[in-house]
Enzyme design. Structure first.
Site, short mmCIF file in Angstrom:
data_model
loop_
_atom_site.label_atom_id
_atom_site.label_comp_id
_atom_site.label_asym_id
_atom_site.label_seq_id
_atom_site.Cartn_x
_atom_site.Cartn_y
_atom_site.Cartn_z
N GLY A 245 -0.26 0.55 -2.71
CA GLY A 245 -1.16 0.37 -1.56
C GLY A 245 -2.56 -0.01 -1.99
CB ALA B 193 6.89 0.76 -1.23
CB VAL C 258 3.77 -2.14 2.10
CG1 VAL C 258 4.42 -1.09 1.20
CG2 VAL C 258 3.73 -1.65 3.55
CB CYS C 259 1.37 -3.59 -2.88
SG CYS C 259 -0.08 -2.55 -3.17
N GLY C 260 3.09 -1.72 -4.24
CA GLY C 260 3.65 -0.58 -4.95
C GLY C 260 2.86 0.69 -4.73
#
Ligand SMILES: O=C(CO)[C@H](O)COP(=O)(O)O
Length: 154
Positions: A71, A111, A67-69
């Site tokens: 994806g 996210a 997960v990152c800001g």
């Protein structure tokens, strides 16, 4: 199934929710959390994405959830590791095809894009999919693997 999870600080809350879901799923035998542990850890997304993908490449985990800001960054990073296939999948159909068509070991989420309940629903479904090495998709994935082995060998 052994699963590695990781996120940057933009994705840590969703990663933690997915990690806890995975720990409670009887299909999952092991969950390795590579961090970050909290939003105060500002290690950048490639650090986490590459570390998770390397675990899979070494055979230490079967699949990963990153997960990152968006994806996108963790997916790009993970795909740099030979033998690893990763994709953003914010809908059920893409998540299913990422396994059945593309034999992706890693699913990624943004996210800042997807809510936790939809992400958890997709992960629960995703655990149930398997790649069929006898399927018509197998030779297409093999084409990618052949390219890696021919052109990207270190
Ligand atoms: O989403 C990200 C990378 O794809 C990351 O969480 C934030 O990256 P930034 O926009 O470069 O800060």
């Amino acid at each position: 199934m052994r699963i590695v999870v990781a996120a940057d600080n933009a994705g840590v809350d969703l990663k933690n929710q997915v990690r806890d879901l995975l720990k409670a799923d009887e299909r999952v035998t092991e969950v390795t959390d590579l961090g970050v542990a909290d939003a105060g850890d500002d290690r950048a997304y490639p650090v986490l994405g590459l570390a998770a993908a390397e675990q899979i490449a070494r055979g230490e985990a079967d699949r990963g959830v990153l997960v990152c800001g968006t994806g996108i960054g963790v997916a790009i990073s993970a795909n740099k590791v030979p033998g690893v296939r990763a994709t953003v999948a914010h809908d059920s159909y893409s998540a299913e095809r990422s396994v059945k068509s593309n034999n992706c070991q890693i699913i990624t989420f943004g996210a800042r894009v997807i809510g936790p309940e939809l992400a958890k629903k997709i992960v629960t479904e995703w655990l149930g999919y398997e790649f069929d090495p006898e399927s018509a998709s197998a030779s297409k994935v093999a084409h990618i693997t052949d390219y890696e082995q021919t052109h990207l060998a270190s």
